[in-house]
Write a protein that holds these residues in place. Structure first.
Motif, mmCIF file in Angstrom:
data_model
loop_
_atom_site.group_PDB
_atom_site.id
_atom_site.type_symbol
_atom_site.label_atom_id
_atom_site.label_comp_id
_atom_site.label_asym_id
_atom_site.label_seq_id
_atom_site.Cartn_x
_atom_site.Cartn_y
_atom_site.Cartn_z
ATOM 1 N N VAL A 359 -85.485 45.932 -6.175
ATOM 2 C CA VAL A 359 -85.791 44.706 -5.717
ATOM 3 C C VAL A 359 -85.692 44.533 -3.953
ATOM 4 C CG1 VAL A 359 -85.363 42.151 -5.797
ATOM 5 C CG2 VAL A 359 -85.069 43.533 -7.842
ATOM 6 N N VAL A 360 -84.713 45.176 -3.628
ATOM 7 C CA VAL A 360 -84.602 45.235 -2.219
ATOM 8 C C VAL A 360 -85.520 46.164 -1.566
ATOM 9 C CG1 VAL A 360 -82.906 45.886 -0.255
ATOM 10 C CG2 VAL A 360 -82.285 44.456 -2.178
ATOM 11 N N GLU A 361 -85.542 47.566 -2.039
ATOM 12 C CA GLU A 361 -86.552 48.650 -1.442
ATOM 13 C C GLU A 361 -87.786 47.958 -1.348
ATOM 14 O OE1 GLU A 361 -85.785 51.421 -4.481
ATOM 15 O OE2 GLU A 361 -83.874 51.954 -3.475
ATOM 16 N N ASN A 362 -88.360 47.357 -2.449
ATOM 17 C CA ASN A 362 -89.762 46.619 -2.146
ATOM 18 C C ASN A 362 -89.913 45.676 -1.121
ATOM 19 O OD1 ASN A 362 -90.330 47.719 -4.778
ATOM 20 N ND2 ASN A 362 -90.331 45.668 -5.844
ATOM 21 N N LEU A 363 -88.832 45.042 -0.510
ATOM 22 C CA LEU A 363 -89.047 44.495 0.616
ATOM 23 C C LEU A 363 -88.845 45.157 2.016
ATOM 24 C CD1 LEU A 363 -87.268 41.127 -0.855
ATOM 25 C CD2 LEU A 363 -89.705 41.489 -0.388
ATOM 26 N N VAL A 364 -88.178 46.441 2.156
ATOM 27 C CA VAL A 364 -87.843 47.093 3.139
ATOM 28 C C VAL A 364 -89.099 47.756 3.775
ATOM 29 C CG1 VAL A 364 -86.307 48.854 4.072
ATOM 30 C CG2 VAL A 364 -85.339 47.284 2.435
ATOM 31 N N THR A 365 -89.238 47.750 4.967
ATOM 32 C CA THR A 365 -90.456 48.265 5.575
ATOM 33 C C THR A 365 -90.014 49.384 6.593
ATOM 34 O OG1 THR A 365 -90.355 46.831 7.444
ATOM 35 C CG2 THR A 365 -91.698 46.445 5.505
ATOM 36 N N ILE A 366 -88.536 49.793 6.721
ATOM 37 C CA ILE A 366 -87.965 50.608 7.421
ATOM 38 C C ILE A 366 -88.275 52.081 6.539
ATOM 39 C CG2 ILE A 366 -86.109 51.578 8.684
ATOM 40 C CD1 ILE A 366 -85.097 48.877 8.768
ATOM 41 N N LYS A 367 -88.908 53.101 6.974
ATOM 42 C CA LYS A 367 -88.873 54.069 6.102
ATOM 43 C C LYS A 367 -88.322 55.411 6.812
ATOM 44 C CE LYS A 367 -91.822 51.790 3.687
ATOM 45 N NZ LYS A 367 -91.418 51.359 2.407
ATOM 46 N N GLU A 368 -87.552 56.292 5.738
ATOM 47 C CA GLU A 368 -86.973 57.595 6.217
ATOM 48 C C GLU A 368 -87.916 58.282 6.738
ATOM 49 O OE1 GLU A 368 -85.033 59.083 2.847
ATOM 50 O OE2 GLU A 368 -83.674 57.208 2.636
ATOM 51 N N GLY A 369 -87.619 59.164 7.717
ATOM 52 C CA GLY A 369 -88.509 60.207 8.665
ATOM 53 C C GLY A 369 -89.354 59.651 9.505
ATOM 54 N N GLU A 370 -89.339 58.440 9.645
ATOM 55 C CA GLU A 370 -90.068 57.704 10.685
ATOM 56 C C GLU A 370 -89.380 57.282 12.010
ATOM 57 O OE1 GLU A 370 -92.488 54.428 9.153
ATOM 58 O OE2 GLU A 370 -93.872 55.616 7.781
ATOM 59 N N PRO A 371 -90.057 57.231 13.147
ATOM 60 C CA PRO A 371 -89.149 56.575 14.041
ATOM 61 C C PRO A 371 -88.527 55.190 13.951
ATOM 62 C CG PRO A 371 -91.329 57.526 14.989
ATOM 63 C CD PRO A 371 -91.249 57.383 13.582
ATOM 64 N N LEU A 372 -87.348 54.983 14.494
ATOM 65 C CA LEU A 372 -86.846 53.615 14.165
ATOM 66 C C LEU A 372 -87.528 52.731 15.097
ATOM 67 C CD1 LEU A 372 -84.187 52.014 13.148
ATOM 68 C CD2 LEU A 372 -83.176 52.679 15.115
ATOM 69 N N ASN A 373 -87.979 51.799 14.478
ATOM 70 C CA ASN A 373 -88.944 50.856 15.039
ATOM 71 C C ASN A 373 -88.357 49.158 14.870
ATOM 72 O OD1 ASN A 373 -91.273 48.814 15.178
ATOM 73 N ND2 ASN A 373 -92.392 50.647 16.005
ATOM 74 N N LYS A 374 -88.207 48.638 16.124
ATOM 75 C CA LYS A 374 -87.762 47.277 16.029
ATOM 76 C C LYS A 374 -88.351 46.276 15.357
ATOM 77 C CE LYS A 374 -87.347 44.999 19.982
ATOM 78 N NZ LYS A 374 -87.331 44.523 21.288
ATOM 79 N N GLU A 375 -89.811 46.198 15.311
ATOM 80 C CA GLU A 375 -90.788 45.360 14.588
ATOM 81 C C GLU A 375 -90.437 45.833 13.040
ATOM 82 O OE1 GLU A 375 -94.869 46.374 14.994
ATOM 83 O OE2 GLU A 375 -95.395 44.320 15.094
ATOM 84 N N GLU A 376 -90.228 46.802 12.445
ATOM 85 C CA GLU A 376 -89.883 47.130 11.342
ATOM 86 C C GLU A 376 -88.538 46.391 10.804
ATOM 87 O OE1 GLU A 376 -92.203 48.064 9.307
ATOM 88 O OE2 GLU A 376 -93.560 48.659 10.991
ATOM 89 N N ILE A 377 -87.699 46.682 11.607
ATOM 90 C CA ILE A 377 -86.539 46.126 11.434
ATOM 91 C C ILE A 377 -86.451 44.520 11.477
ATOM 92 C CG2 ILE A 377 -83.950 45.497 12.386
ATOM 93 C CD1 ILE A 377 -84.146 48.145 13.800
#
Length: 711
Positions: A359-377
């Motif tokens: 349920v939480v994972e469905n709402l998380v746009t931060i993806k493993e392996g990608e650059p840490l992005n403030k917009e996604e946070i």
């Protein structure tokens, strides 16, 4: 007397020698008595050592009521009499509490912590406990710049709490070329100097005196900003200094002093033939060279190279890649910048008790392996916060400056209240009948994430004089290749007059969960009037949403766009056959922390082929000050200047507005306009409510209005 002193000295220095005490005599007591002391510390009697006597005297003094204690021994009929001469602390006739400051902690709460005994000598132990619990109370609220003292005034003990405001922030030391304004802007610490240098209008609408009393979190944020820049060495320190400022109301103010010490890369000046970058993958060497502000074959000081490193960090930050770290080294005639970009190694979800992880994972746009992005946070935070599954959402990275792999922690506190009851009274102009028949009672029962699957159930009951309806719906997130929401609903409407025909309705909708703010949905709707010969109407609804609002309850920043397109009369189920489209948009722009603009626009159109489907224009969709309309075409534009009076518990917003809209009547578009004042609030039993006064330009009069669903 000399014999007594000698005996006492012998007693206190020769611990192995025992002495017989037959009596203890307390002298100098005025308010207290010997029985009170004995009740507290017990009796001293019989053969005792000097250690035992000293321990007994210490217990007496540690009661806290005395300013001095002098022991002596006197011969008695049997053994010795221990004479304890005491001086009581001043008697407390009364006490009072005085706060020098805005009252960062409620005065009533502080008074409840006072342990001082009236009519007794001042007890320093209880006083110390009082001061300590008061300090703890301030610390629990996040405040630390507080002094607590006390003194006697004519028998009344006055406790004085001094709350210190932050007057200014000063950077001292090696600050040449340092962009202090940018650092303070990122830290977002407010100073009292800013308050007094602002206009009265800005102060009134946007500032509260309490904002200038810093919390631990404010200081930690500044330290975090300082630590994010390579310019500062570990020797850089932050401290506070009391000061006085003339012609201001505040008695107690401090200055925050940041003593800056630069990192040392080299001494003197150096020229570099090459500027090299290692470790960068997000941006090219040329982009980073331009951002750094340095170039080959130029001479630079240590400070100038450090500032170049700061500019590279800022460049990444401005492009939504936070926490990037930069190191510099000199290799022969080359200046080498090592770039430590941050990539997501893992996303850890913590705090779940009943909610299923997917349920939480469905709402998380931060993806493993990608650059840490403030917009996604920020998007992830927005989705989780607006889901109503959680009371609090905290997202933070676990990292070190020179690391490139980051673990992102999503710390959640599940909502304690999962069931909601909302009831209230609404009014719209009835289609026919008297005005009072437009009143209706509304009850909504809902439950969100009760079982941990992200499910929501709701039942809406509307009881009016001319119309009664009940509608139930269930919504459940499901996990396919693309996470989706599944929604089903059923409703029944009963008309008590000829204004409508009893109707049942069924609907289903499957929609995507938000991705970068976007979501899509599609589903069938079936309505059937309860009359002979009715086949009913089957329609298909397609829906698009874009939502980046920073709050579902009280948005102050972000955008919202919605488009609903309905085609009715499918597969021969065509009691009505039409096309209907509704487009809505919202934009929110903060001016100051508690002042923001909101702009909204809505447009709708129906093209009928069979039947007379109409748009119902009322409440938030109507030009304020005007009543209920039914039409095939409409539009409304509005601009609001909003001032937040209260953000917590029951949010309260007041403001000014201008509305302009149009309603098609008899083939002509009649325009309406109004302007006025409003009050928005979220009332526990009514939901979102707006009341106000609108000046109607068409009628040239003022009209009171009220509707629900203002946000």
């Amino acid at each position: 007397m000399k014999k007594e002193l000698v005996l006492l000295l012998i007693l206190l220095t020769v611990s192995a020698m025992a002495i017989y005490i037959s009596e203890v005599d307390f002298k100098g007591l005025n308010t207290l008595n010997s029985e009170f002391i004995v009740q507290k510390v017990g009796k001293l009697f019989g053969e005792v050592s000097s250690d035992e006597i000293q321990e007994y005297l210490k217990k007496v003094f540690d009661l806290g009521y005395f300013s001095s204690l002098t022991p002596s021994l006197e011969p008695a009929d049997v053994g010795y009499r221990l004479v304890v001469s005491l001086e009581e602390n001043p008697v407390v006739k009364d006490w009072k509490l005085e706060i020098e400051g805005p009252g960062l902690v409620d005065k009533k709460e502080l008074k409840e912590l006072v342990k001082i005994e009236k009519g007794m000598p001042l007890n320093v132990n209880l006083l110390k406990e009082t001061f300590e619990t008061m300090r703890n109370k301030y610390q629990e609220a996040g405040y630390f710049l507080v002094e607590i003292n006390g003194n006697f005034e004519d028998g009344t003990y006055k406790i004085v709490v001094k709350e210190y405001a932050l007057w200014d922030i000063v950077f001292n030391g090696e600050v040449d070329g340092l962009d202090i304004v940018s650092i303070l802007s990122k830290a977002k610490i407010k100073t009292l100097r800013d308050f007094y240098s602002s206009s009265p209008l800005v102060r009134f609408f946007t500032m509260s005196k309490k904002d200038f009393y810093p919390k631990y979190s404010d200081i930690n944020n500044l330290i975090s900003v300082i630590n994010s820049y390579p310019f500062f060495s570990k020797e850089t320190a932050v401290n506070f200094k009391k000061t006085t400022v003339k012609d201001i109301e505040e008695k107690n103010v401090v200055i925050m002093v940041v003593n800056v010490v630069q990192r040392r890369l080299f001494e003197g000046e150096k020229a570099f033939k090459e500027i090299l970058f290692h470790g960068n993958t997000i941006f090219t060497d040329q982009e980073l060279l331009k951002a750094s502000g340095v170039s080959p074959d130029q001479t630079y000081t240590n400070a100038q190279v450090l500032l170049a490193m700061n500019r590279i960090v800022d460049f990444y930050e401005k492009n939504n890649f936070p926490y990037t770290w930069v190191e510099a080294k000199i290799e022969d005639d080359s200046l080498v910048f090592d770039i430590y970009e941050k990539y997501v190694r893992s996303v850890k979800i913590e705090g779940l008790k009943k909610t299923k992880p997917y349920v939480v994972e469905n709402l998380v746009t931060i993806k493993e392996g990608e650059p840490l992005n403030k917009e996604e946070i920020m998007l992830t935070y927005s989705y989780l916060q607006n889901s109503r599954y959680f009371d609090s959402v905290n997202i933070y990275p676990q990292l070190s400056p020179s690391a490139t792999q980051v673990d992102v922690v999503i710390d959640l506190k599940e909502a304690e209240k999962t069931r909601n009851f909302i009831g209230g009274i609404g009014w719209t102009m009835p289609k026919e009948g008297d005005w009072w028949q437009g009143f209706s009672g509304m009850v909504q029962l809902s439950a969100v994430n009760t079982f941990g699957y992200g499910e929501s159930f709701s039942v809406n009951l509307n009881l009016g004089f001319t119309e009664r309806s009940v509608e139930g719906s269930v919504k459940l997130p499901v996990k396919f290749e693309v996470p989706m929401n599944l929604e089903l609903g059923i409703g029944y409407t009963d008309y008590t007059t000829s204004s409508g025909t009893d109707t049942i309705s069924l609907k289903g909708l499957i929609s995507s969960l938000p991705y970068k703010g976007h979501s899509f949905g599609i589903g069938p709707i079936y309505e059937k009037t309860l009359v002979d010969g009715s086949k009913g109407t089957l329609a298909i609804l397609t829906r698009y949403r874009y939502n980046t609002k920073n709050s579902a309850i009280l948005p102050t920043e972000g955008y919202y766009l919605s488009l609903d397109l309905t085609r009715a009369g499918l597969f021969g189920l065509d009691d009505q056959k039409y096309w209907k489209g509704i487009l809505s948009g919202e934009a929110y722009y903060p001016i100051f922390e508690s002042l923001f603009w909101s702009f909204k626009g809505t447009g709708g159109m129906v093209r009928n082929e069979i039947g007379t489907e109409l748009l119902e224009v009322s409440g938030p969709y109507a030009v304020r000050g005007y009543n209920y309309f039914e039409t095939e075409k409409m539009f409304k534009l509005s601009a609001d200047l909003n001032w937040i009076l209260q953000k917590e518990n029951v949010p309260v917003v007041t403001g000014l507005f201008v509305d302009y809209g149009g309603i098609e009547e008899n083939g002509n578009m009649n325009t309406l306009s109004s302007a006025g004042v409003k009050l928005d609030l979220v009332v526990p039993l009514l939901g979102s409510v707006e009341v106000g006064g609108a000046y109607r330009f068409n009628e040239k009069d003022w009209q009171f209005y009220f509707f629900m669903g203002s946000w």
